[in-house]
Design a protein around this motif. Sequence first.
Motif, PDB file in Angstrom:
ATOM      1  N   LEU A 109       0.829  -1.209   0.000  1.00  0.00           N
ATOM      2  CA  LEU A 109       0.000   0.000   0.000  1.00  0.00           C
ATOM      3  C   LEU A 109       0.865   1.261   0.000  1.00  0.00           C
ATOM      4  CD1 LEU A 109      -2.771  -1.099   2.529  1.00  0.00           C
ATOM      5  CD2 LEU A 109      -2.995  -0.839   0.048  1.00  0.00           C
ATOM      6  N   LEU A 110       1.941   1.240   0.777  1.00  0.00           N
ATOM      7  CA  LEU A 110       2.853   2.386   0.801  1.00  0.00           C
ATOM      8  C   LEU A 110       3.455   2.635  -0.582  1.00  0.00           C
ATOM      9  CD1 LEU A 110       4.848   1.813   4.124  1.00  0.00           C
ATOM     10  CD2 LEU A 110       3.431   3.804   3.589  1.00  0.00           C
ATOM     11  N   GLU A 111       3.951   1.565  -1.175  1.00  0.00           N
ATOM     12  CA  GLU A 111       4.678   1.691  -2.432  1.00  0.00           C
ATOM     13  C   GLU A 111       3.746   1.972  -3.608  1.00  0.00           C
ATOM     14  OE1 GLU A 111       8.457   1.553  -4.450  1.00  0.00           O
ATOM     15  OE2 GLU A 111       7.858   1.708  -2.344  1.00  0.00           O
ATOM     16  N   LYS A 112       2.564   1.402  -3.572  1.00  0.00           N
ATOM     17  CA  LYS A 112       1.644   1.521  -4.703  1.00  0.00           C
ATOM     18  C   LYS A 112       0.957   2.885  -4.729  1.00  0.00           C
ATOM     19  CE  LYS A 112      -0.661  -0.702  -8.075  1.00  0.00           C
ATOM     20  NZ  LYS A 112      -0.022  -1.435  -9.188  1.00  0.00           N
ATOM     21  N   TYR A 113       0.551   3.376  -3.547  1.00  0.00           N
ATOM     22  CA  TYR A 113      -0.311   4.544  -3.531  1.00  0.00           C
ATOM     23  C   TYR A 113       0.335   5.799  -2.930  1.00  0.00           C
ATOM     24  CZ  TYR A 113      -3.736   0.951  -4.574  1.00  0.00           C
ATOM     25  OH  TYR A 113      -4.400  -0.101  -5.155  1.00  0.00           O
ATOM     26  N   LEU A 114       1.268   5.645  -1.992  1.00  0.00           N
ATOM     27  CA  LEU A 114       1.875   6.812  -1.374  1.00  0.00           C
ATOM     28  C   LEU A 114       3.232   7.164  -1.969  1.00  0.00           C
ATOM     29  CD1 LEU A 114       0.995   6.227   2.395  1.00  0.00           C
ATOM     30  CD2 LEU A 114      -0.208   7.607   0.695  1.00  0.00           C
ATOM     31  N   LYS A 115       3.973   6.140  -2.408  1.00  0.00           N
ATOM     32  CA  LYS A 115       5.305   6.342  -2.998  1.00  0.00           C
ATOM     33  C   LYS A 115       6.155   7.280  -2.137  1.00  0.00           C
ATOM     34  CE  LYS A 115       3.844   5.478  -7.766  1.00  0.00           C
ATOM     35  NZ  LYS A 115       2.513   4.974  -7.415  1.00  0.00           N
TER      36      LYS A 115
END
Length: 366
Positions: A109-115
């Motif tokens: 979720l961090l990598e996919k949406y917040l970057k």
Amino acid sequence: MKEYDYSLDAIKGISCILMIMAHIPLYFNGNERVFQIVAGLAPVLFFAVSGVTTTLQARRRSFRSMLSFYALFAVIGFSYNLMWRPDIQAFKIMDVPQIIALGVLSVYLLEKYLKPPLYLYLLLSLIAYSVHGFIGHRLPDFPLKSVLFTETIGFTYFPWMFAFVAGIFAYRCSNRVNLILALCAGLLLAVVSYGGVHEADFVKYNMSVQYLLLSLVVLFGVFYLFRRKKSYTSTNLILYFGKHSLLFLFTHLFLILAFDRLGLGRLYIVWMWGLALVCTYAAMRILLWLGRYIEHYMDHPVPWVLIVVGVVAVPLVTSNRDFIILAEAVLGILFSLNYKKLSSLMSASPSSRPLPATQEALHDQA
């Protein structure tokens, strides 16, 4: 797209060898306890690499496919918990498979949406520990507290999420930064330990500041050493263990439990380490060979439904500890041999198409 990174397999392979040292059921006294304390850091490295490989999956997997796969990963993973604790109480404790599922989904979720920027991963690792150290023990009981916080046993979300995000930082930062951070963590460990070292400070579940600092020394130090190495031979034994780390997890534990049941725990510890390592390697070779004859059956949902039902049902229908350990070991090994089949079943259609060579290699690593 990066080529296959053997350093990640090497780090997982080192963590596998440390597991052998940590899980032999002998307990040292005095200075000999250092072996078990250092070996007990194996999950830190394993979780760190899991964080890194999740960043590769985030580029091509949908959240729905990730959620469905890791939900089953956590449930089937109770077979590992039940090998350690062969009764229904094992379902109440978070162990390696369950924290991997939570950690991987969080990183996704961090990598996919917040970057997030690179520095934020390091900050998040410290926040994850701080929530554990300063908040968790102050909270009253609530339904999910045993998943989020621990005071006695189990790999709960806080503080162990720190390893997943710290691993991403260690992988992406310059290698000089890894060396600097390893040295800084070591210096801080020496400072906070000034005046005496207490064994209770190095119990991993209710993680102390000292254990966190030791974990960071090892994490950043190992990433520094293995990222510094430029080439690996494909026949390297450490790489072999790292590539098949999930199979190693179940196989080595079953053999260690069997050796203890046979009374071999009285052997000199170094002989026990060697025996467990050699037998695990031989068993893995045999199991991978046998796995070729059943893998085509695992392309269908029915065998996976039976595995899930079996994992949950075995401790409910019998209290025979030896039978539970044996049955759960068989189910866990079957899962570890074919988890990529389950991942493919859970994947969205774009990921099911044939991949280019470099992407296929990364898929195998992730």
